[in-house]
Write a protein that holds these residues in place. Structure first.
Motif, short mmCIF file in Angstrom:
data_model
loop_
_atom_site.label_atom_id
_atom_site.label_comp_id
_atom_site.label_asym_id
_atom_site.label_seq_id
_atom_site.Cartn_x
_atom_site.Cartn_y
_atom_site.Cartn_z
N ALA A 40 60.81 29.93 163.93
CA ALA A 40 60.56 31.34 164.47
C ALA A 40 61.59 32.18 163.82
O ALA A 40 62.87 31.79 164.05
CB ALA A 40 60.49 31.55 165.88
N PHE A 41 61.32 33.40 163.41
CA PHE A 41 62.28 34.31 162.95
C PHE A 41 62.10 35.54 163.84
O PHE A 41 60.75 36.12 163.98
CB PHE A 41 62.30 34.57 161.62
CG PHE A 41 63.34 35.77 161.15
CD1 PHE A 41 64.43 35.42 160.77
CD2 PHE A 41 62.72 37.19 161.32
CE1 PHE A 41 65.53 36.47 160.22
CE2 PHE A 41 63.82 38.19 160.93
CZ PHE A 41 65.13 37.79 160.46
N ARG A 123 60.67 41.73 167.61
CA ARG A 123 59.55 41.68 166.85
C ARG A 123 59.66 40.16 166.00
O ARG A 123 60.97 40.04 165.54
CB ARG A 123 59.55 42.75 165.91
CG ARG A 123 58.25 42.64 164.87
CD ARG A 123 58.46 43.93 164.02
NE ARG A 123 59.70 44.16 163.18
CZ ARG A 123 60.44 44.94 162.70
NH1 ARG A 123 59.91 46.32 163.21
NH2 ARG A 123 61.44 44.96 162.26
N GLY A 124 58.96 39.46 165.80
CA GLY A 124 59.07 38.17 165.23
C GLY A 124 57.76 37.38 164.61
O GLY A 124 56.65 38.23 165.00
N ALA A 125 57.87 36.42 164.17
CA ALA A 125 56.78 35.31 163.80
C ALA A 125 57.20 33.89 163.63
O ALA A 125 58.37 33.57 163.90
CB ALA A 125 56.47 35.70 162.27
N SER A 144 61.29 30.80 155.95
CA SER A 144 61.03 31.82 155.02
C SER A 144 59.66 32.41 155.18
O SER A 144 59.50 33.60 155.24
CB SER A 144 61.07 30.97 153.43
OG SER A 144 62.50 30.73 152.90
N ARG A 145 58.81 31.65 155.67
CA ARG A 145 57.30 32.09 156.08
C ARG A 145 57.61 32.68 157.11
O ARG A 145 56.84 33.96 157.13
CB ARG A 145 56.57 30.61 156.14
CG ARG A 145 55.09 31.04 156.71
CD ARG A 145 54.25 31.90 156.04
NE ARG A 145 53.04 32.21 156.32
CZ ARG A 145 52.32 33.20 155.84
NH1 ARG A 145 52.63 33.93 155.04
NH2 ARG A 145 50.95 33.30 156.34
N LEU A 149 56.37 36.94 157.52
CA LEU A 149 55.61 37.45 158.39
C LEU A 149 56.16 38.44 159.07
O LEU A 149 55.40 39.69 159.32
CB LEU A 149 54.96 36.32 159.17
CG LEU A 149 54.06 35.29 158.70
CD1 LEU A 149 53.87 34.18 159.67
CD2 LEU A 149 52.62 35.80 158.26
N GLU A 150 57.46 38.30 159.52
CA GLU A 150 57.98 39.40 160.34
C GLU A 150 58.37 40.52 159.58
O GLU A 150 58.03 41.73 160.19
CB GLU A 150 59.30 38.76 160.93
CG GLU A 150 60.18 39.80 162.14
CD GLU A 150 61.04 40.81 161.28
OE1 GLU A 150 60.94 41.80 162.03
OE2 GLU A 150 61.40 40.40 160.11
#
Length: 300
Positions: A40-41, A123-125, A144-145, A149-150
């Motif tokens: 998760a980022f 906010r994140g993904a 990276s993915r 998305l974020e």
């Protein structure tokens, strides 16, 4: 006889030399490679405002938030790792077992709620993919993915779940007679709630905006958040008190959103983010069939 010069305190032997046998980067070649993980980022919204508002106290505030999360995770989620870099938070699992999807999401909920208590939104993904992490080295297509998305799709305060992860997480869930959902993993029944996955306005799957919020589960289900089918439900007076506390907690949260909307009326980009949260809040509570009288208490 030549004497070895004494180095100043600021320097240590080997500061200018690489390749020491004691280096933490001396990994055997066979241990250097990718693993499948969930990564998760997360971006902390309003981070610069926090730095300006609290000034020299900012490090202490951020440290205390993350320490609370770390202390809990170090005993409950031992295979989940975290790192915070300025306004970015990284959360990842050490492997790709299905249970670790739930663990990563639970940790994100915990982080989100701790920041929320300090008036900050996230906010994140979350994505699945290959990753190599050792010491301060992170080489990760999964990261990276999640970052892609974020940064390109997320736009508003929400946690995006990458395509396919909802199906993977919920594929083996079972329900007990009371409707509670479980994941049976290595002989252990783990409580999981598929409703934490929600379709958003753009048909993207997101982490339920308020799933970990104090009081939400009590108001939604009429039962304690830790309730498992077969448990004894507290007496009527206790449940009424818990429900009232839950409504109070939700009302306070909505108040934070409205307050931020008012403050940001002259900044349309920020204003729209909080307007999204306000709309999502009313939408989610309405669709969970909360009695009109109680819903009105929250929305007043």
């Amino acid at each position: 006889m030549n004497q070895v010069p004494t180095l100043p305190e600021e320097l240590q032997h080997g500061d200018f030399l690489a390749g020491s046998m004691n280096s933490p980067y001396n990994l055997p070649t066979e241990q250097i490679g990718y693993q499948e993980v969930y990564f998760a980022f997360i971006d902390v919204l309003g981070y610069r405002s926090l730095l300006m508002k609290h000034r020299d106290e900012a490090p202490r505030i951020i440290f205390q938030i993350m320490r609370q999360v770390h202390d809990f995770c170090s005993t409950t989620y031992k295979q989940i790792r975290m790192k915070i870099l300025s306004d970015s938070i990284l959360v990842w699992s050490e492997n790709s077992s299905v249970v670790h999807i739930w663990s990563v999401l639970n940790v994100i909920e915990l982080i989100r709620n701790q920041f929320l208590k300090n008036g900050l939104f996230l906010r994140g993904a979350v994505a699945k993919g290959k990753s190599f992490v050792h010491q301060d080295i992170i080489v990760s297509p999964a990261l990276s993915r999640a970052y892609e998305l974020e940064s390109k799709i997320c736009k508003v305060p929400r946690i995006l779940i990458d395509d396919g992860l909802q199906k993977l997480a919920c594929a083996d869930l079972r329900r007990d007679p009371g409707g509670a959902e479980f994941l049976f993993w290595k002989g252990v029944a783990l409580i999981c709630n598929s409703w934490i996955f929600k379709r958003d306005f753009d048909d993207r799957v997101i982490l339920h905006p308020f799933s970990g919020l104090e009081g939400y589960t009590v108001v939604q289900t009429g039962k304690p958040s830790s309730y498992v089918h077969g448990d004894k439900i507290p007496d009527t007076e206790t449940m009424a008190k818990m429900r009232a506390e839950g409504i109070g907690s939700l009302n306070a949260f909505r108040g934070q959103i409205i307050q931020n909307m008012e403050k940001s009326r002259n900044n349309i980009e920020v204003y729209e983010k909080f307007r999204y949260l306000a709309q999502k809040f009313d939408e989610v509570l309405s669709e969970r069939a909360i009695p009109p009288s109680e819903l009105q208490k929250i929305l007043d």
